[in-house]
Design a protein around this motif. Structure first.
Motif, PDB file in Angstrom:
ATOM      1  N   UNK A 557       0.837  -1.213   0.000  1.00  0.00           N
ATOM      2  CA  UNK A 557       0.000   0.000   0.000  1.00  0.00           C
ATOM      3  C   UNK A 557       0.866   1.254   0.000  1.00  0.00           C
ATOM      4  N   UNK A 558       0.334   2.316  -0.571  1.00  0.00           N
ATOM      5  CA  UNK A 558       1.066   3.578  -0.625  1.00  0.00           C
ATOM      6  C   UNK A 558       0.938   4.333   0.693  1.00  0.00           C
ATOM      7  N   UNK A 559       1.998   5.012   1.062  1.00  0.00           N
ATOM      8  CA  UNK A 559       2.008   5.795   2.300  1.00  0.00           C
ATOM      9  C   UNK A 559       2.521   7.200   1.980  1.00  0.00           C
ATOM     10  N   UNK A 560       2.219   8.178   2.845  1.00  0.00           N
ATOM     11  CA  UNK A 560       2.784   9.519   2.637  1.00  0.00           C
ATOM     12  C   UNK A 560       4.310   9.464   2.579  1.00  0.00           C
ATOM     13  N   UNK A 561       4.903  10.346   1.824  1.00  0.00           N
ATOM     14  CA  UNK A 561       6.350  10.333   1.615  1.00  0.00           C
ATOM     15  C   UNK A 561       7.103  10.528   2.930  1.00  0.00           C
ATOM     16  N   UNK A 562       8.150   9.717   3.100  1.00  0.00           N
ATOM     17  CA  UNK A 562       8.978   9.828   4.287  1.00  0.00           C
ATOM     18  C   UNK A 562       9.919   8.649   4.414  1.00  0.00           C
ATOM     19  N   UNK A 563      10.723   8.669   5.472  1.00  0.00           N
ATOM     20  CA  UNK A 563      11.627   7.563   5.784  1.00  0.00           C
ATOM     21  C   UNK A 563      10.884   6.571   6.678  1.00  0.00           C
ATOM     22  N   UNK A 564      10.886   5.316   6.275  1.00  0.00           N
ATOM     23  CA  UNK A 564      10.114   4.290   6.981  1.00  0.00           C
ATOM     24  C   UNK A 564      10.966   3.059   7.270  1.00  0.00           C
ATOM     25  N   UNK A 565      10.555   2.351   8.299  1.00  0.00           N
ATOM     26  CA  UNK A 565      11.059   1.008   8.569  1.00  0.00           C
ATOM     27  C   UNK A 565       9.981   0.021   8.127  1.00  0.00           C
ATOM     28  N   UNK A 566      10.350  -0.917   7.285  1.00  0.00           N
ATOM     29  CA  UNK A 566       9.416  -1.923   6.777  1.00  0.00           C
ATOM     30  C   UNK A 566       9.629  -3.226   7.530  1.00  0.00           C
ATOM     31  N   UNK A 567       8.542  -3.745   8.092  1.00  0.00           N
ATOM     32  CA  UNK A 567       8.608  -4.989   8.861  1.00  0.00           C
ATOM     33  C   UNK A 567       7.556  -5.972   8.366  1.00  0.00           C
ATOM     34  N   UNK A 568       7.801  -7.224   8.642  1.00  0.00           N
ATOM     35  CA  UNK A 568       6.833  -8.258   8.334  1.00  0.00           C
ATOM     36  C   UNK A 568       6.753  -9.190   9.536  1.00  0.00           C
ATOM     37  N   UNK A 569       5.582  -9.719   9.826  1.00  0.00           N
ATOM     38  CA  UNK A 569       5.428 -10.655  10.931  1.00  0.00           C
ATOM     39  C   UNK A 569       5.533 -12.071  10.391  1.00  0.00           C
ATOM     40  N   UNK A 570       6.106 -12.967  11.203  1.00  0.00           N
ATOM     41  CA  UNK A 570       6.261 -14.348  10.738  1.00  0.00           C
ATOM     42  C   UNK A 570       6.340 -15.294  11.932  1.00  0.00           C
ATOM     43  N   UNK A 689       7.273 -13.513  15.603  1.00  0.00           N
ATOM     44  CA  UNK A 689       8.232 -12.425  15.654  1.00  0.00           C
ATOM     45  C   UNK A 689       7.990 -11.480  14.478  1.00  0.00           C
ATOM     46  N   UNK A 690       8.563 -10.287  14.588  1.00  0.00           N
ATOM     47  CA  UNK A 690       8.581  -9.365  13.458  1.00  0.00           C
ATOM     48  C   UNK A 690      10.022  -9.261  12.931  1.00  0.00           C
ATOM     49  N   UNK A 691      10.150  -9.284  11.622  1.00  0.00           N
ATOM     50  CA  UNK A 691      11.446  -9.147  10.972  1.00  0.00           C
ATOM     51  C   UNK A 691      11.517  -7.787  10.282  1.00  0.00           C
ATOM     52  N   UNK A 692      12.566  -7.027  10.558  1.00  0.00           N
ATOM     53  CA  UNK A 692      12.777  -5.742   9.900  1.00  0.00           C
ATOM     54  C   UNK A 692      13.442  -6.014   8.556  1.00  0.00           C
ATOM     55  N   UNK A 693      12.784  -5.631   7.493  1.00  0.00           N
ATOM     56  CA  UNK A 693      13.281  -5.934   6.153  1.00  0.00           C
ATOM     57  C   UNK A 693      14.207  -4.847   5.643  1.00  0.00           C
ATOM     58  N   UNK A 694      13.804  -3.594   5.792  1.00  0.00           N
ATOM     59  CA  UNK A 694      14.624  -2.506   5.282  1.00  0.00           C
ATOM     60  C   UNK A 694      14.215  -1.192   5.927  1.00  0.00           C
ATOM     61  N   UNK A 695      15.113  -0.249   5.899  1.00  0.00           N
ATOM     62  CA  UNK A 695      14.822   1.129   6.276  1.00  0.00           C
ATOM     63  C   UNK A 695      15.164   1.993   5.073  1.00  0.00           C
ATOM     64  N   UNK A 696      14.169   2.706   4.547  1.00  0.00           N
ATOM     65  CA  UNK A 696      14.411   3.478   3.341  1.00  0.00           C
ATOM     66  C   UNK A 696      13.325   4.530   3.162  1.00  0.00           C
TER      67      UNK A 696
END
Length: 742
Positions: A557-570, A689-696
């Motif tokens: 999904x699209x989010x407002x522009x900014x620096x984000x941490x992307x995580x996924x639960x597994x 757990x949640x896994x941090x995929x990227x910060x960008x």
């Protein structure tokens, strides 16, 4: 429960006919006690009632008499003959075919000059089998629904007409005062009549349903209180969009899907949809809500739209990133005309009844509802206004179930206290800035291809809407894979899916690899599965999965522009697999860039030191920080505990909010310890757990696809895609508050 006594000889004869008809294709009820008065099938109950003969003939013509004679858990809403006759008169005399290309004269009923003098049985014989099928499916449910299941305004019961539901309530006046109402018209005259394969509800009339598209429904007399909104919708040309009912091929025919392999790992055949319905949700201001905002007609609305959207580039990043010029003129079909933008933000690509917009605690979800400690459902949906999200928040889910659009609390997902939830409750950290636009739960309309929900305030994408998204965004896969919603699968129960599967396995659904707009499969052997609502370790009690040697990408999904941490639960478990994540601005493999090193979802956090994981003790005291230090260590290494907002497995009874005492800062933590919430689950194979995929940086004007590729050639492996989190870095790195445990 009500009991009905019948002539046993007649019932015996009917039962034998049923056994002879179905032995070859469906499992039969146990004949040892089938023919007692209290152990009849639904089909037998309907056939034996002289007031239900017309509906029984419709069951026969549609072949559902056989279905209602076999094992299962069904509900049958059977209208009496007088109600059937009146309904068929309305179909026969309906003249909407004169203005709608999709309608047939007499709705397909064979013309008869003597119609007004025909008996109800003669009228039924003039119906096509397909018309009977259409009506009958809407009067059957693949799940047992009792009148005692009613739990307030806005309850809906799903039907066997896929994607359609019946709104259930209570008559407060008139002829049927106090009786259960179905779509505000039909009354249950004799309810909860037990059958061996479900329950019969005897109704005063055919349960009405709209066979109009969204656009046609908004034009009818009953929706005149939405006239100002509709005048804006009409000039934008979005009315054409709201007439779409199915995904189409280039030649205009409905797309169809076939799936050679649709078993689970145990060899059970799974249901898979062969067509894909398209549905919509429209949130529409009533004329009273418009007038309260100083809008009395379309011209007033246009002037307000200029005021609201004329300078929207100040908060709507997409406009600046795409170099778009906002139009304030009269070409309302221009997607960036201010009126068009206003209307587009009111439309979701997913059609949802009022009680399924969020994961709501009600009679349908009660057996699996797994939110803990007073967590209030919050969901995010993409709208027709390019790359924007609409937030829906349900407050008091156990009682009043208020729905709000774009509700905004300061620091919504942050807390300055250990274990405190992030929902305010008078806490100084969480101040209500914007209550949100209220949704009227009592006055929604279901159409052929979606739902119209009235709202009591003006909805717009403004600075408040933008600010409401400045928080940890937990995006459930079932909300942005909107085909799950449109085809009745999000919120479906195993019993309902089992009915669709001919009585087979109902826990999972399989999909052909091109079924979803927001998924691309690179390996044709990728198996796409959806675990419907049940006892899963999952947010909203459901989860999407990829199986086998999977390699697929999902559009985020699209989010407002900014620096984000992307995580996924597994779930760390033996079947998790070894995989590589990629991010790309399109679904092309050539656009994909690997992020991080290969991720081992099989690794056991209890024994692998690279996690920095510490299991929570059974008892805590003032010497323990309840995992705060280990949380920080895990985060540095790319992991987080799962949230405490939902439980593992079955329904969690700890639904009241956490309590907090200034005299004991660990009071909330002590409540969480020992519960079945996902934060404190310790065992390998059972924890989350949640896994941090990227910060960008994520830009609102760009698409982002997350690719998940299994690196191990093992067909027994799978990947759970329950939800993703996109979290602004300012939230992640806040120096005075931390993310709440929710």
């Amino acid at each position: 429960m009500n009991k009905v006594i019948f002539n046993i000889g007649k019932v015996l004869a009917l039962g034998l006919v049923g056994v002879m008809c179905f032995t070859s294709c469906t499992e039969e009820p146990d004949g040892s006690n089938l023919f007692s008065a209290e152990q009849m099938t639904i089909a037998e109950l309907v056939r034996a009632d002289e007031d239900l003969t017309a509906f029984y003939r419709m069951l026969e013509k549609s072949k559902f008499d056989k279905y209602m004679g076999t094992y299962g858990e069904y509900t049958c809403f059977a209208p009496q003959n007088a109600g059937v006759s009146l309904y068929l008169d309305s179909l026969y005399n309906d003249e909407s075919y004169l203005i709608s290309k999709s309608k047939l004269k007499h709705n397909g009923i064979t013309e008869d000059a003597n119609w007004n003098n025909l008996s109800v049985m003669e009228k039924v014989e003039l119906m096509t089998d397909s018309l009977c099928d259409d009506i009958v499916r809407f009067h059957l449910s693949g799940e047992k629904h009792l009148q005692t299941d009613l739990d307030g305004t806005g309850t809906t019961w799903t039907t066997m007409k896929i994607g359609r539901s019946i709104r259930v309530g209570t008559f407060t006046d008139g002829e049927y005062v106090g009786k259960t109402s179905l779509n505000d018209v039909a009354a249950i005259l004799e309810g909860d009549v037990e059958a061996i394969n479900g329950v019969l509800q005897i109704c005063s009339s055919v349960v009405p349903r709209s066979d109009r598209t969204m656009n046609d429904q908004l034009r009818v007399e009953g929706e005149k209180d939405l006239s100002i909104f509709y005048s804006a919708l009409e000039v934008t040309g979005l009315t054409d969009t709201l007439m779409i009912e199915n995904k189409k091929n280039e030649d205009g025919t409905n797309k169809t899907y076939s799936l050679a392999s649709h078993n689970d790992r145990d060899g059970n055949s799974l249901y898979y949809p062969t067509e894909c319905m398209v549905k919509w949700t429209v949130f529409a201001e009533t004329d009273d809500a418009m007038k309260a905002a100083g809008i009395n007609n379309f011209n007033d609305l246009k002037q307000k739209c200029i005021e609201w959207y004329g300078n929207c580039g100040a908060w709507y990043d997409y406009i600046n990133e795409k170099g778009i010029t906002i139009s304030t003129g009269d070409d309302y079909t221009n997607p960036f005309n201010v009126v068009h933008m206003f209307v587009a933000y009111h439309i979701l690509r997913a059609g949802m009844p009022i009680d399924r917009i969020v994961y709501e605690k009600n009679s349908s979800t009660d057996a699996s509802w797994n939110f803990c400690f007073g967590y209030e459902p919050q969901e995010y949906f993409e709208t027709m206004l390019p790359n924007t999200l609409l937030k829906v928040w349900e407050t008091n889910p156990k009682t009043t179930k208020n729905l709000w659009l774009n509700r905004y609390l300061t620091n919504n997902t942050l807390t300055s206290r250990i274990g405190l939830c992030a929902m305010g409750n008078g806490d100084v950290d969480h101040q209500l800035v914007f209550a949100g636009v209220p949704v009227d739960r009592s006055n929604s309309v279901e159409t052929l291809n979606g739902y119209i929900h009235r709202i009591g305030g003006v909805l717009k994408y403004d600075q408040n809407a933008r600010n409401a998204l400045y928080e940890r965004l937990r995006l459930d896969s079932s909300t942005f894979l909107y085909e799950l919603i449109n085809n009745g699968l999000r919120g479906a129960t195993p019993a309902e899916v089992s009915t669709l599967n001919g009585g087979g396995d109902g826990n999972r659904v399989a999909f052909e690899n091109t079924y979803f707009d927001n998924i691309v499969c690179y390996n044709p052997g990728t198996l796409l599965r959806f675990n419907v609502m049940g006892a899963w370790r999952a947010h909203n009690s459901d989860q999407f999965q990829g199986w086998d040697v999977y390699d697929f990408a999902i559009k985020l999904p699209h989010v407002p522009t900014g620096e984000y941490e992307l995580r996924i639960i597994y779930p760390p478990m033996g079947r998790g697999g070894l995989m590589q994540f990629y991010i790309g601005n399109s679904s092309k493999q050539s656009d994909m860039v690997a992020v991080g090193i290969p991720f081992d979802a099989c690794a056991d956090p209890n024994t692998d030191a690279t996690f920095g994981y510490e299991a929570e003790p059974d008892d805590i005291d003032e010497t323990y920080d309840y995992g705060v230090a280990s949380d920080q260590t895990m985060h540095v290494r790319g992991y987080m505990r799962a949230p405490a907002s939902f439980s593992r497995g079955t329904y969690n009874t700890i639904t009241d909010q956490l309590t907090y005492s200034d005299d004991d800062i660990y009071s909330a933590a002590k409540q969480i310890t020992g519960s079945t919430n996902c934060r404190t689950e310790k065992g390998y194979g059972t924890m989350m757990l949640r896994r941090i995929i990227t910060t960008q940086r994520f830009e609102q004007g760009k698409d982002y696809w997350l690719r998940i590729k299994n690196l191990v050639n093992d067909s027994n492996l799978g990947w759970s895609f329950d939800f993703v989190e996109l979290v602004p870095l300012d939230i992640v790195n806040n120096q005075s508050m931390s993310e709440d445990w929710y």
